[in-house]
Design a protein around this motif. Structure first.
Motif, PDB file in Angstrom:
ATOM      1  N   MET A   1       0.854  -1.193   0.000  1.00  0.00           N
ATOM      2  CA  MET A   1       0.000   0.000   0.000  1.00  0.00           C
ATOM      3  C   MET A   1       0.892   1.246   0.000  1.00  0.00           C
ATOM      4  O   MET A   1       1.747   1.405   0.872  1.00  0.00           O
ATOM      5  CB  MET A   1      -0.895   0.017   1.236  1.00  0.00           C
TER       6      MET A   1
ATOM      7  N   TRP B   1      -5.440   8.490   4.337  1.00  0.00           N
ATOM      8  CA  TRP B   1      -6.482   7.877   5.157  1.00  0.00           C
ATOM      9  C   TRP B   1      -6.363   8.301   6.618  1.00  0.00           C
ATOM     10  O   TRP B   1      -7.368   8.563   7.280  1.00  0.00           O
ATOM     11  CB  TRP B   1      -6.401   6.353   5.045  1.00  0.00           C
ATOM     12  N   LEU B   2      -5.127   8.371   7.114  1.00  0.00           N
ATOM     13  CA  LEU B   2      -4.927   8.840   8.486  1.00  0.00           C
ATOM     14  C   LEU B   2      -5.363  10.290   8.640  1.00  0.00           C
ATOM     15  O   LEU B   2      -5.898  10.682   9.688  1.00  0.00           O
ATOM     16  CB  LEU B   2      -3.459   8.683   8.885  1.00  0.00           C
TER      17      LEU B   2
ATOM     18  N   TRP C   1      -1.177   6.981   0.250  1.00  0.00           N
ATOM     19  CA  TRP C   1      -2.575   6.622   0.507  1.00  0.00           C
ATOM     20  C   TRP C   1      -2.811   6.433   1.994  1.00  0.00           C
ATOM     21  O   TRP C   1      -3.823   6.874   2.543  1.00  0.00           O
ATOM     22  CB  TRP C   1      -2.944   5.344  -0.240  1.00  0.00           C
ATOM     23  N   MET C   2      -1.861   5.783   2.657  1.00  0.00           N
ATOM     24  CA  MET C   2      -1.992   5.585   4.098  1.00  0.00           C
ATOM     25  C   MET C   2      -2.027   6.927   4.825  1.00  0.00           C
ATOM     26  O   MET C   2      -2.824   7.126   5.752  1.00  0.00           O
ATOM     27  CB  MET C   2      -0.836   4.733   4.613  1.00  0.00           C
ATOM     28  N   ALA C   3      -1.180   7.847   4.409  1.00  0.00           N
ATOM     29  CA  ALA C   3      -1.163   9.171   5.026  1.00  0.00           C
ATOM     30  C   ALA C   3      -2.481   9.890   4.795  1.00  0.00           C
ATOM     31  O   ALA C   3      -3.002  10.573   5.685  1.00  0.00           O
ATOM     32  CB  ALA C   3      -0.001   9.992   4.458  1.00  0.00           C
TER      33      ALA C   3
ATOM     34  N   ILE D   1     -14.194   3.776   1.624  1.00  0.00           N
ATOM     35  CA  ILE D   1     -13.142   3.862   2.641  1.00  0.00           C
ATOM     36  C   ILE D   1     -13.198   5.199   3.358  1.00  0.00           C
ATOM     37  O   ILE D   1     -13.109   5.276   4.592  1.00  0.00           O
ATOM     38  CB  ILE D   1     -11.756   3.642   1.997  1.00  0.00           C
TER      39      ILE D   1
ATOM     40  N   LEU E   1     -13.875   5.892   7.345  1.00  0.00           N
ATOM     41  CA  LEU E   1     -12.890   6.585   8.176  1.00  0.00           C
ATOM     42  C   LEU E   1     -13.460   7.852   8.795  1.00  0.00           C
ATOM     43  O   LEU E   1     -13.163   8.179   9.956  1.00  0.00           O
ATOM     44  CB  LEU E   1     -11.655   6.924   7.341  1.00  0.00           C
TER      45      LEU E   1
ATOM     46  N   ALA F   1       2.583   4.705   0.689  1.00  0.00           N
ATOM     47  CA  ALA F   1       2.595   5.495   1.917  1.00  0.00           C
ATOM     48  C   ALA F   1       1.698   6.717   1.798  1.00  0.00           C
ATOM     49  O   ALA F   1       1.094   7.159   2.784  1.00  0.00           O
ATOM     50  CB  ALA F   1       4.027   5.910   2.240  1.00  0.00           C
TER      51      ALA F   1
END
Length: 328
Positions: free
Chosen positions: A1, A9-10, A5-7, A176, A180, A3
């Motif tokens: 995944m 989402w967070l 995209w993860m950032a 998603i 979230l 980084a």
């Protein structure tokens, strides 16, 4: 995944939580409190209107999506406008109660915007009409079912996950982001409610989930009946409760505590337990949905009808077991 995209989402999660914190302090300053009463399921005065955090988070995410995917800007603008209309009339109602008919008219206009997108994408006017009716209904169903701590939020999270799992990228991101945005709000509302979602949030969540269903209907080949399965707990409880009120001549638009989850709370089950039980049922629902989403359309429809029938039977059985509970 990746980084990035993860950032992202967070960031959605953090923005929602921060905005909820701000909404709570705003409600306390403005004395926007839901007072306990015979037709309510809570026992202490609690700030309301926290759902504005979810709405603003979704709008910010939509703005980011418009930058990343210019071709989707018109659809994002139209659906975002519908979300603003539903949330706006709910925000107004949270501050100064409005007649139900006036709210319903705004809901229909917002649903018509979404139906127009469905018509444009599918070329099917009947599908667009179904989207109009479904969206208008789901806005109000989510509002009716937002009566105890965490129940509307957790069911919305499940719906977001369910549709994210079956839609192709980048459309899956819509589910998603919704999950979230709700997850950022949830700790303020469950297990102990420090703020309620309010009409601004519950109606807007219904609209957002209807938008996900409409998006799935035009981006996948899943039968429309199967698309209802992840929402079955709310559809059955709200639908049959309202039908029973109509048949008995009651004013069905008025607040009440006759939904199955409200009856359970009145019989002594805590908010935490009832919401958890609905969540577990929702997990079963999305498992059935995901497992059957690659079947032939006729089998998808058969599974959906069977599941909704089973859900209805369970609802009737549980309601019969509570028949001696006095209605409010």
């Amino acid at each position: 995944m990746p980084a990035a995209w993860m950032a992202g989402w967070l960031a959605v999660l953090a923005i929602s939580a921060l905005l909820t914190w701000g909404a709570r302090h705003y409600a306390l300053r403005r004395n926007l409190l839901d007072q306990p009463g015979a037709r309510r399921s809570h026992g202490v005065a609690t700030p309301r209107g926290g759902g504005i955090a979810i709405v603003l988070t979704l709008l910010l995410a939509g703005l980011a999506a418009a930058v990343l995917w210019p071709g989707a800007r018109m659809a994002l603008l139209v659906s975002g406008l519908g979300l603003v209309l539903v949330a706006g009339i709910g925000w107004w109602d949270d501050h100064r109660p409005l007649p139900a008919v006036r709210r319903l008219l705004v809901h229909v206009v917002a649903a018509a915007l979404l139906a127009g997108l469905v018509w444009q994408a599918s070329g099917n006017p009947w599908q667009a009409l179904l989207a109009l009716l479904f969206t208008t209904s789901l806005i109000n169903i989510w509002n009716f079912m937002d009566g105890i701590n965490g129940i509307a939020t957790t069911q919305a999270i499940l719906a977001g996950v369910a549709f994210a799992l079956v839609m192709p990228p980048p459309f899956a991101l819509a589910g998603i982001v919704l999950a979230l945005a709700c997850l950022g709000f949830l700790p303020f509302n469950y297990p102990r409610a420090r703020i309620f979602m309010g009409d601004v949030g519950s109606g807007a969540l219904g609209y957002a989930i209807a938008a996900l269903v409409c998006l799935a209907s035009v981006t996948t080949d899943i039968h429309w009946l199967l698309l209802l399965v992840p929402l079955s707990a709310f559809l059955v409880d709200a639908g049959f409760t309202l039908l029973s009120r109509m048949l008995s001549g009651q004013r069905w638009m008025e607040p009440h505590t006759q939904h199955l989850y409200q009856r359970a709370v009145k019989r002594g089950a805590g908010h935490t337990l009832v919401t958890a039980l609905y969540f577990v049922f929702g997990l079963f629902s999305i498992t059935v949905f995901n497992a059957c989403s690659d079947l032939q359309p006729r089998w998808e429809a058969a599974v959906a009808v069977s599941w909704l029938t089973l859900t209805t039977g369970l609802w009737l059985l549980l309601r019969k077991g509570m028949r001696n509970q006095k209605d409010c």
